[in-house]
Write a protein that holds these residues in place. Sequence first.
Motif, mmCIF file in Angstrom:
data_model
loop_
_atom_site.group_PDB
_atom_site.id
_atom_site.type_symbol
_atom_site.label_atom_id
_atom_site.label_comp_id
_atom_site.label_asym_id
_atom_site.label_seq_id
_atom_site.Cartn_x
_atom_site.Cartn_y
_atom_site.Cartn_z
ATOM 1 N N ILE A 460 -1.377 3.949 1.776
ATOM 2 C CA ILE A 460 -2.733 4.353 1.443
ATOM 3 C C ILE A 460 -2.757 5.862 1.272
ATOM 4 C CG2 ILE A 460 -5.120 4.485 2.256
ATOM 5 C CD1 ILE A 460 -4.647 1.816 3.693
ATOM 6 N N GLU A 461 -3.223 6.298 0.108
ATOM 7 C CA GLU A 461 -3.380 7.710 -0.183
ATOM 8 C C GLU A 461 -4.866 8.024 -0.334
ATOM 9 O OE1 GLU A 461 0.786 8.270 -2.700
ATOM 10 O OE2 GLU A 461 -1.119 8.138 -3.786
ATOM 11 N N VAL A 462 -5.203 9.285 -0.327
ATOM 12 C CA VAL A 462 -6.581 9.713 -0.540
ATOM 13 C C VAL A 462 -6.630 10.488 -1.842
ATOM 14 C CG1 VAL A 462 -8.521 11.058 0.333
ATOM 15 C CG2 VAL A 462 -7.076 9.764 1.917
ATOM 16 N N ASP A 463 -7.491 10.015 -2.755
ATOM 17 C CA ASP A 463 -7.605 10.595 -4.083
ATOM 18 C C ASP A 463 -9.053 11.013 -4.313
ATOM 19 O OD1 ASP A 463 -6.962 11.335 -6.648
ATOM 20 O OD2 ASP A 463 -5.901 9.478 -7.119
ATOM 21 N N ASP A 464 -9.330 12.316 -4.370
ATOM 22 C CA ASP A 464 -10.708 12.810 -4.500
ATOM 23 C C ASP A 464 -11.617 12.240 -3.418
ATOM 24 O OD1 ASP A 464 -10.159 14.431 -6.624
ATOM 25 O OD2 ASP A 464 -10.979 13.086 -8.152
ATOM 26 N N GLY A 465 -11.096 12.155 -2.204
ATOM 27 C CA GLY A 465 -11.873 11.659 -1.088
ATOM 28 C C GLY A 465 -11.972 10.152 -1.005
ATOM 29 N N VAL A 466 -11.299 9.423 -1.911
ATOM 30 C CA VAL A 466 -11.372 7.964 -1.970
ATOM 31 C C VAL A 466 -10.026 7.385 -1.537
ATOM 32 C CG1 VAL A 466 -11.682 5.964 -3.484
ATOM 33 C CG2 VAL A 466 -13.074 8.019 -3.819
ATOM 34 N N PRO A 467 -10.018 6.380 -0.639
ATOM 35 C CA PRO A 467 -8.741 5.750 -0.294
ATOM 36 C C PRO A 467 -8.211 4.934 -1.469
ATOM 37 C CG PRO A 467 -10.552 4.552 0.710
ATOM 38 C CD PRO A 467 -11.155 5.778 0.087
ATOM 39 N N VAL A 468 -6.938 5.069 -1.745
ATOM 40 C CA VAL A 468 -6.287 4.375 -2.852
ATOM 41 C C VAL A 468 -5.009 3.740 -2.312
ATOM 42 C CG1 VAL A 468 -5.233 4.599 -5.125
ATOM 43 C CG2 VAL A 468 -7.210 6.017 -4.524
ATOM 44 N N LEU A 469 -4.778 2.496 -2.683
ATOM 45 C CA LEU A 469 -3.595 1.774 -2.213
ATOM 46 C C LEU A 469 -2.538 1.807 -3.317
ATOM 47 C CD1 LEU A 469 -2.433 0.207 0.124
ATOM 48 C CD2 LEU A 469 -3.687 -1.806 -0.646
ATOM 49 N N ARG A 470 -1.397 2.408 -3.012
ATOM 50 C CA ARG A 470 -0.336 2.613 -4.004
ATOM 51 C C ARG A 470 0.910 1.839 -3.603
ATOM 52 N NH1 ARG A 470 1.867 8.645 -5.779
ATOM 53 N NH2 ARG A 470 3.439 7.962 -7.313
ATOM 54 N N SER A 471 1.571 1.224 -4.584
ATOM 55 C CA SER A 471 2.784 0.453 -4.278
ATOM 56 C C SER A 471 3.606 0.271 -5.551
ATOM 57 C CB SER A 471 2.436 -0.914 -3.696
ATOM 58 O OG SER A 471 1.722 -1.688 -4.654
ATOM 59 N N GLY A 472 4.844 -0.165 -5.369
ATOM 60 C CA GLY A 472 5.733 -0.450 -6.491
ATOM 61 C C GLY A 472 6.177 -1.895 -6.500
ATOM 62 N N TRP A 473 6.844 -2.282 -7.614
ATOM 63 C CA TRP A 473 7.312 -3.662 -7.761
ATOM 64 C C TRP A 473 8.415 -3.673 -8.807
ATOM 65 C CZ3 TRP A 473 4.691 -7.510 -11.510
ATOM 66 C CH2 TRP A 473 5.274 -8.783 -11.409
ATOM 67 N N LYS A 474 9.503 -4.421 -8.552
ATOM 68 C CA LYS A 474 10.591 -4.559 -9.513
ATOM 69 C C LYS A 474 10.834 -6.050 -9.756
ATOM 70 C CE LYS A 474 14.281 -2.074 -9.712
ATOM 71 N NZ LYS A 474 14.092 -1.375 -11.015
ATOM 72 N N PRO A 475 10.139 -6.626 -10.738
ATOM 73 C CA PRO A 475 10.337 -8.054 -11.011
ATOM 74 C C PRO A 475 11.708 -8.383 -11.584
ATOM 75 C CG PRO A 475 8.855 -7.070 -12.627
ATOM 76 C CD PRO A 475 9.093 -6.033 -11.585
#
Length: 639
Positions: A460-475
């Motif tokens: 979870i990161e904070v972007d302009d005061g908003v929590p944002v959930l960031r992740s990756g994926w390698k299908p």
Amino acid sequence: MPPTHPFAANPLKTKADLQQACISLLAPLAAHTSPGGARIRLGFTGTHYDEVAAQLEGFSRPLWGLSALLAGGYPADQFPEAENWRRGLESGTDPAGEEFWGYSRAKDQRMVEMAAIGYSLAIAPEQLWAPLSDKGKKDLAEWLGAINDKEMPDTNWLWFRVFANLGLAKVGAPHSDERMKADLDHLDTFYLGDGWSRDGPEGVRQLDYYSSSYAIHYAQLVYSKLAADSDPKRCAEYRARGSRFAVDFVHYFDEQGRAIPFGRSMTYRFAMAAFWGALAFADVQPPAPLSWGVIKGLLLRNLRWWSKQEIFNADGTMPIGFVFPNMYMTENYNSPGSPYWCMKAFIPLSLPETHPFWASPEEPYPQSLPLTVALDHPSHIVTRLGGHTFLLSSGQACHYPLRHTAEKYGKFAYSSAFGFCVPTGSFELEQHAADSMLALSDDGAGERWRVRRIALDARIEVDDGVPVLRSGWKPWPDVEVETWLYPPSARAPNWHWRVHRLKTGRKLQGADGGFAIYGQEKSGRALPPFLPETGEGRIEGGVGALAASSAGVSAVLDMSPSHPRTGTVVNVDANANIMATRSVLPTLMSHHEPGDEVWLVTAVFAIPSKEGAEGAPDGWLKAWEVPPALPPSVKARVH
């Protein structure tokens, strides 16, 4: 039509109501009980464990409710069927008897069912232990004690051995304090902090309802009361954990009482709310802004919501499924008796009328709670904006082979109003049913699709005061996807955003799905093209797709900067969704060539119907036709 089940007609407001509700679930089991009482057979489907263990499960799980009922002072002679369980404790543990359950082996399902029996001996010894013959007591103690030298899974299962020993200790029977302490010490290594425990050792990222109502927190709270004298320091810690966890767990419920479906074992139904009853059982003072009236309301509203669902067979028993009978969404450990884990929710029946849980007036969901919260341990952002409670998710995964594991843990969003889908097969999007997922296909025909199971480097990161959930994926080794999930805002409460950066070394088709929604019009026929005068139908083509029905509205809109996609409404296979027997799925379709590196921006729009009403509230069409601008942080990221 079968007669209305008494549970469905119960107001579920008082202790007396809850007593009758418990009895209404227990009484139909008598017709399926063996002559000696030890086995209850409710159906013919199989599990990965043996049939005797499955019928033991049918016997044991109702004990979570029966023992609380009896411990709370309900006269046994007013529920004569209770005698079946007392007889069953003797006949099921008699090695020479026809209904003997068999001693447990390593990692045996019998271990799971010992938990309910140990708990029952601990809270209702006069009703369930004292009447046993001397031989019956000896046999039962030996049967439970056989768990102590067997290998167990390194999960919440260790609590089952704790309860087997705790029950024996409470009735003065032979038990192992050493084994119990060793298990508790190890279980404490699952603790992450802030009230949260994972369901397994380090490296496991699984924080579902087993971490709360089904097993871990429920067990900690029960133990904290029953072992307060013998293990005071640990019990105090468990009570503190429960208090802290409650402040986070409340966000998983909505004003109607529904809990957000997420993870495995959804067939346990109202066990999802059992934590609140266990909190009361342990006499944990509710942490602000919660109160005894709020705790009471969280549990009782959940039960009342369930009482209005199609969760009963014609004979009054409960089938496998969620809000309707459904085998697609089950696990290989779900026997016909499995749903009765829900009886854990009846634990407040053991409390007297004078307890503040019962003495306090029921209160509504606390509106002072924040509308959106970021919860780091489960890697969830939970929100009540937009008329429903839903979570954004990345990072959790089951650590062993589980049916539909990607769908139960790997979706981008899970909603209390719309539920989630599981595949019914592996051919084309209709069977894959990839709601709230990005599905990719490399076969050229769109027959087989891959979806995210393991989210890499989720945070979870904070972007302009908003929590944002960031992740990756390698299908695939030559395909990388990075995803950012943005919750709704107060200015655009019915919209949330997902942003994908896709790099591919192969030709792909993509399908980015919103929430699946009930897909029939009021007449019961399939949704036609949208008609503004009725407020029902589907819109597809162009850069968006929408479906509107009595359940509300679900839609997706493409806002990608340079790689346009086409909207379509997928007719999801029947019974794929756990909350709607017939559902459709607004989806954005894309095509990608080898070497592409593109940004895909999806605006997800959803408005569920309000309680007691059909369709979305007035004004929703304008909200859809005039979408909000992208959040500035999204614009900055993709341009």
